[in-house]
Design a protein around this motif. Structure first.
Motif, PDB file in Angstrom:
ATOM      1  N   SER A  12       0.825  -1.212   0.000  1.00  0.00           N
ATOM      2  CA  SER A  12       0.000   0.000   0.000  1.00  0.00           C
ATOM      3  C   SER A  12       0.858   1.261   0.000  1.00  0.00           C
ATOM      4  N   MET A  13       2.027   1.214   0.647  1.00  0.00           N
ATOM      5  CA  MET A  13       2.916   2.373   0.654  1.00  0.00           C
ATOM      6  C   MET A  13       3.521   2.630  -0.714  1.00  0.00           C
ATOM      7  N   SER A  14       3.582   1.610  -1.557  1.00  0.00           N
ATOM      8  CA  SER A  14       4.219   1.779  -2.867  1.00  0.00           C
ATOM      9  C   SER A  14       3.236   2.200  -3.959  1.00  0.00           C
ATOM     10  N   THR A  15       1.948   2.244  -3.669  1.00  0.00           N
ATOM     11  CA  THR A  15       0.979   2.512  -4.737  1.00  0.00           C
ATOM     12  C   THR A  15       1.029   3.949  -5.250  1.00  0.00           C
ATOM     13  N   ASP A  16       1.298   4.919  -4.376  1.00  0.00           N
ATOM     14  CA  ASP A  16       1.391   6.288  -4.877  1.00  0.00           C
ATOM     15  C   ASP A  16       2.612   6.449  -5.778  1.00  0.00           C
ATOM     16  N   ALA A  17       3.724   5.801  -5.411  1.00  0.00           N
ATOM     17  CA  ALA A  17       4.911   5.831  -6.275  1.00  0.00           C
ATOM     18  C   ALA A  17       4.628   5.092  -7.581  1.00  0.00           C
ATOM     19  N   PHE A  18       3.856   4.014  -7.512  1.00  0.00           N
ATOM     20  CA  PHE A  18       3.456   3.272  -8.709  1.00  0.00           C
ATOM     21  C   PHE A  18       2.653   4.164  -9.647  1.00  0.00           C
ATOM     22  N   SER A  19       1.733   4.955  -9.077  1.00  0.00           N
ATOM     23  CA  SER A  19       0.941   5.885  -9.897  1.00  0.00           C
ATOM     24  C   SER A  19       1.837   6.898 -10.599  1.00  0.00           C
ATOM     25  N   GLY A 155       5.848  -0.017 -12.940  1.00  0.00           N
ATOM     26  CA  GLY A 155       5.008   1.111 -13.340  1.00  0.00           C
ATOM     27  C   GLY A 155       5.554   1.867 -14.532  1.00  0.00           C
ATOM     28  N   VAL A 156       6.853   2.089 -14.532  1.00  0.00           N
ATOM     29  CA  VAL A 156       7.470   2.773 -15.669  1.00  0.00           C
ATOM     30  C   VAL A 156       7.351   1.920 -16.932  1.00  0.00           C
ATOM     31  N   MET A 157       7.646   0.628 -16.787  1.00  0.00           N
ATOM     32  CA  MET A 157       7.602  -0.253 -17.959  1.00  0.00           C
ATOM     33  C   MET A 157       6.180  -0.439 -18.490  1.00  0.00           C
ATOM     34  N   LEU A 158       5.219  -0.442 -17.595  1.00  0.00           N
ATOM     35  CA  LEU A 158       3.829  -0.643 -18.003  1.00  0.00           C
ATOM     36  C   LEU A 158       3.080   0.659 -18.232  1.00  0.00           C
ATOM     37  N   LYS A 160       3.128   3.066 -20.428  1.00  0.00           N
ATOM     38  CA  LYS A 160       2.614   3.361 -21.762  1.00  0.00           C
ATOM     39  C   LYS A 160       1.274   2.656 -21.989  1.00  0.00           C
ATOM     40  N   VAL A 161       1.170   1.430 -21.497  1.00  0.00           N
ATOM     41  CA  VAL A 161      -0.031   0.630 -21.721  1.00  0.00           C
ATOM     42  C   VAL A 161      -1.105   0.930 -20.670  1.00  0.00           C
ATOM     43  N   LEU A 162      -0.700   1.086 -19.420  1.00  0.00           N
ATOM     44  CA  LEU A 162      -1.663   1.156 -18.329  1.00  0.00           C
ATOM     45  C   LEU A 162      -1.955   2.556 -17.802  1.00  0.00           C
ATOM     46  N   GLY A 163      -1.219   3.542 -18.214  1.00  0.00           N
ATOM     47  CA  GLY A 163      -1.344   4.884 -17.647  1.00  0.00           C
ATOM     48  C   GLY A 163      -2.752   5.419 -17.574  1.00  0.00           C
ATOM     49  N   LEU A 165      -5.459   3.720 -17.970  1.00  0.00           N
ATOM     50  CA  LEU A 165      -6.406   2.714 -17.492  1.00  0.00           C
ATOM     51  C   LEU A 165      -6.494   2.629 -15.966  1.00  0.00           C
ATOM     52  N   ILE A 166      -5.335   2.570 -15.247  1.00  0.00           N
ATOM     53  CA  ILE A 166      -5.392   2.364 -13.796  1.00  0.00           C
ATOM     54  C   ILE A 166      -4.588   3.360 -12.976  1.00  0.00           C
ATOM     55  N   GLY A 167      -4.123   4.434 -13.528  1.00  0.00           N
ATOM     56  CA  GLY A 167      -3.294   5.370 -12.775  1.00  0.00           C
ATOM     57  C   GLY A 167      -3.873   5.762 -11.428  1.00  0.00           C
ATOM     58  N   HIS A 168      -5.104   6.260 -11.395  1.00  0.00           N
ATOM     59  CA  HIS A 168      -5.736   6.661 -10.141  1.00  0.00           C
ATOM     60  C   HIS A 168      -6.245   5.460  -9.358  1.00  0.00           C
ATOM     61  N   ARG A 169      -6.561   4.370 -10.015  1.00  0.00           N
ATOM     62  CA  ARG A 169      -7.073   3.190  -9.306  1.00  0.00           C
ATOM     63  C   ARG A 169      -6.014   2.587  -8.398  1.00  0.00           C
ATOM     64  N   ALA A 170      -4.748   2.697  -8.767  1.00  0.00           N
ATOM     65  CA  ALA A 170      -3.689   2.178  -7.899  1.00  0.00           C
ATOM     66  C   ALA A 170      -3.686   2.928  -6.577  1.00  0.00           C
ATOM     67  N   GLU A 171      -3.888   4.237  -6.606  1.00  0.00           N
ATOM     68  CA  GLU A 171      -3.924   5.015  -5.374  1.00  0.00           C
ATOM     69  C   GLU A 171      -5.177   4.692  -4.563  1.00  0.00           C
ATOM     70  N   ILE A 172      -6.284   4.427  -5.224  1.00  0.00           N
ATOM     71  CA  ILE A 172      -7.512   4.030  -4.534  1.00  0.00           C
ATOM     72  C   ILE A 172      -7.284   2.713  -3.809  1.00  0.00           C
TER      73      ILE A 172
END
Length: 191
Positions: A12-19, A155-158, A160-163, A165-172
């Motif tokens: 959960s701590m890594s999801t904002d960085a993932f976004s 997140g960086v590698m994906l 282009k494909v996922l930006g 689609l799930i950018g804000h959902r990861a933070e949710i």
């Protein structure tokens, strides 16, 4: 805190960085793994250091207060902090984003470190709350750093494909997990 709860906390701590990493990956043309991994290591290192700083702050505060008082309230403090952080992450995740990101020419260490620190403030607050419960802070910080390194690299590698689609959902997801972990800590101490 049991190992599963620590792992969920780390994720959960890594999801904002993932976004953020998804956003960075979206802004790059064909990101290379070496750049993605470099970003992951920078974010992961900073994300691992900040909960230790928070823990030291929280732990130093415990020397001024009676241990019985801390034991009576520690689970409430952890719950309030984690629930507040989770609700903030939910708010940010549901808030519409109208910002347009300009494609960077390169990723400088300084800009990455500043961005990583911005996404790790919540990890510092979590570190403060962890000082009030029995937890191995080095293990928790290591797991948070490792999870962030992996999540940012992916997140960086994906991106282009996922930006889009799930950018804000990861933070949710991260917000929901923080609230659930806070509730679990509270309920386990009330029984």
């Amino acid at each position: 805190m049991n190992p599963i709860a620590l792992l969920l906390l780390a994720l959960s701590m890594s999801t904002d960085a993932f976004s953020v990493a998804i956003s960075k990956g979206t802004s790059l043309k064909n990101p290379r793994f070496t750049e993605a991994f470099r970003m992951g290591v920078i974010f992961g290192t900073i994300e691992a250091i900040t909960p230790i700083i928070g823990w030291l702050i929280g732990h130093s505060a415990t020397s001024f207060v009676d241990a019985a008082f801390i034991e009576a309230w520690d689970h409430w403090v952890a719950f309030v902090i984690l629930a507040a952080l989770g609700m903030h992450m939910l708010y940010e995740g549901f808030k519409p984003s109208n910002e347009s990101v300009e494609a960077p020419r390169r990723h400088s260490f300084f800009k990455l470190a500043i961005t990583a620190f911005g996404t790790s403030i919540d990890a510092m607050a979590v570190g403060v709350s962890l000082a009030f419960i029995e937890v191995n802070i080095l293990l928790a910080a290591g797991l948070i750093g490792l999870a962030t390194t992996v999540m940012v690299t992916l997140g960086v590698m994906l991106g282009k494909v996922l930006g889009s689609l799930i950018g804000h959902r990861a933070e949710i997801f991260g917000g929901v997990m923080l609230i659930a972990i806070g509730a679990w800590i509270l309920l386990s101490h009330l029984q």
